[in-house]
Design an enzyme around this catalytic site. Structure first.
Site, short mmCIF file in Angstrom:
data_model
loop_
_atom_site.label_atom_id
_atom_site.label_comp_id
_atom_site.label_asym_id
_atom_site.label_seq_id
_atom_site.Cartn_x
_atom_site.Cartn_y
_atom_site.Cartn_z
N GLY A 126 5.27 21.53 11.03
CA GLY A 126 6.52 20.78 11.11
C GLY A 126 7.55 21.32 10.15
O GLY A 126 7.28 22.23 9.37
N HIS A 138 0.83 -1.21 0.00
CA HIS A 138 0.00 0.00 0.00
C HIS A 138 0.87 1.27 0.00
O HIS A 138 1.86 1.33 0.73
CB HIS A 138 -0.90 -0.04 1.25
CG HIS A 138 -2.04 0.91 1.19
ND1 HIS A 138 -1.89 2.27 1.29
CD2 HIS A 138 -3.37 0.70 1.02
CE1 HIS A 138 -3.08 2.85 1.19
NE2 HIS A 138 -3.99 1.92 1.03
N GLY A 146 8.92 9.54 8.67
CA GLY A 146 8.36 10.02 7.42
C GLY A 146 7.57 11.30 7.62
O GLY A 146 7.91 12.15 8.46
#
Lengths: 297, 297
Positions: free
Chosen positions: A162, A82, A171
């Site tokens: 961020g 996925h 990630g």
């Protein structure tokens, strides 16, 4: 009725049961949050948790679960069928009752801000998106974890929260708000993944298919078959049966049978009743004829 | 999980609204019990209440309502067109969700035991029956209130609970458990009623068809089409889709199309979800994936 929001975070771990349980435990711990469902897929190497509750409680549960996931998952070692870009890959908030989409967007922003503080780049998506090109999760996720190390430095891909630098271990994440989504997969009786991919392209919106269908083709290694994995992002307008019949129709040209389907996570009753109505050719059906519906009045 | 049972007690009072309201009030008073419907018939001199809820709550509601009925109704003065044998004539329990027939039988026995303590003879019927001749309510009720003063002393008619002597004021009662009935009609694109009748014969149990299907063929004069009108008396074992597909299959030999179908009255969610599952070929579906189901917990 109380304010209720549904939250369905997707985590990039579907093989290590111990890790999954630790993540889920954080949801179980919060009083007032109902853990509706969770499931892991080994081929996808991904787990999906479905929870429902008051906005403040949901925020606490999803943040705690995310912190555990961030601690235990190392994206630099992650492999799975996925598409994914982060340990906490995606967090959608969905209004269920007595709550507006605006409140869900606000909730998404609050959680995204917390992720930013953990040095994880976050993109707000769908209804929470700050730019048109960030509305679609697939557009954001394009390139996946591996590609994001370069992608993130582009002017268009400055995160909403961020740092503008990829977090190697965790990630980056997509956090947003959306109408309820139905995750529906159709399994095909072949091991040729190219067929699943070709069908996915035909069925999905961007390929000229159904308006509210997103689809990818992938292989289920364990069963040695392939799957058209779909997200129906508006089941009221693009019904489950229509997506199903379209996959079946496209599969015919390859002489490939549909061998089964899966509904992942929770689904509104209406989404499946629509299918019963269609196939049984029911005239003038009223959802209030459903006994259980009367109980929710 | 939310266990749900439906209960449809029949009381022998349909003319005195004040009495009926007092009985119904006892159902209204119980939190967690939903009063779905109640109606009185003056000719029948009888009232029927439909309620749904958790087994313990339903038990409380139906017992409280029965006690009020027993206090206010005098069967020695009762007259009405409908067959009856007691003030609380009959109480059926029906499984709706997350509950087995065995649990409904147990519930019937618990309520019957309470009736026994009130000196009211009780016969368990349908699925709760203790003898084959007590399965059918009509067989039990034969002779009615007036005839039961003699009938009850027969060896075969010793009550399951309560004394083997008729209660003059309250009569006797039948309490039992049964599966919900789904009224389902299939409309055919012809005006030849003989075709509908021939198909009904093939599809129904007595004609060698499906075990839990009763069916007749009739004409819908207004629409100039015909209909196979069915009662599915156990939708869990003989699913709606199976009855539908069998009608369609039989209609093929006449070259007659199915033009539609109808679900009459209320239907348990499960009955239609089974059809969605069948036609969509869903693997491993769990009813707890239905969002509304979880909200009923």
């Amino acid at each position: 009725m109380a304010k209720l929001v549904e939250c369905v975070p997707n985590f990039s771990e579907g093989r290590n049961k111990e890790v999954v349980e630790k993540i889920v435990d954080e949801v179980r711990k919060i009083d007032g949050v109902k853990l509706l469902d969770y499931s892991s897929d080994e081929d996808h190497n991904r787990s999906v948790i479905t929870m429902i509750g008051a906005p403040e409680k949901i925020k606490e549960a999803v943040l705690n679960a995310s912190k555990v996931a961030i601690g235990l998952i190392d994206m630099s070692k992650h492999q799975g069928a996925h598409p994914r870009m982060g340990a906490v890959d995606v967090i959608p908030f969905t209004p269920v009752s007595d709550i507006t989409m605006e409140e869900c967007i606000e909730l998404a922003k609050e959680v995204a801000e917390e992720f930013g503080k953990l040095d994880i780049p976050v993109y707000l998506y769908e209804e929470a998106a700050t730019k048109p090109e960030r509305k679609n999760l697939a557009d954001i996720r394009k390139g996946q974890y591996e590609g994001f190390f370069e992608k993130i430095s582009g002017e268009n891909w400055k995160p909403d929260f961020g740092p503008q630098v990829m977090n190697i271990k965790s990630g980056c994440s997509a956090i947003g708000a959306r109408v309820p989504l139905v995750a529906f997969n159709v399994n095909l009786g072949t091991n040729d993944v190219e067929i699943a991919k070709a069908i996915a392209k035909k069925v999905r919106f961007i390929g000229g298919g159904l308006r509210f269908v997103k689809a990818i083709g992938l292989k289920l290694e364990e069963r040695n078959i392939v799957q058209v994995s779909m997200n129906l992002v508006n089941y009221e307008k693009t019904s489950v049966y229509r997506a199903f019949e379209m996959v079946k129709m496209e599969a015919k040209r390859y002489g490939v049978p549909v061998v089964g389907s899966e509904v992942i996570g929770t689904v509104p009753m209406r989404a499946l009743l629509d299918c019963a109505e269609y196939y049984l050719q029911i005239e003038n059906f009223d959802i209030n004829q459903i006994l259980e519906k009367r109980l929710l009045e």
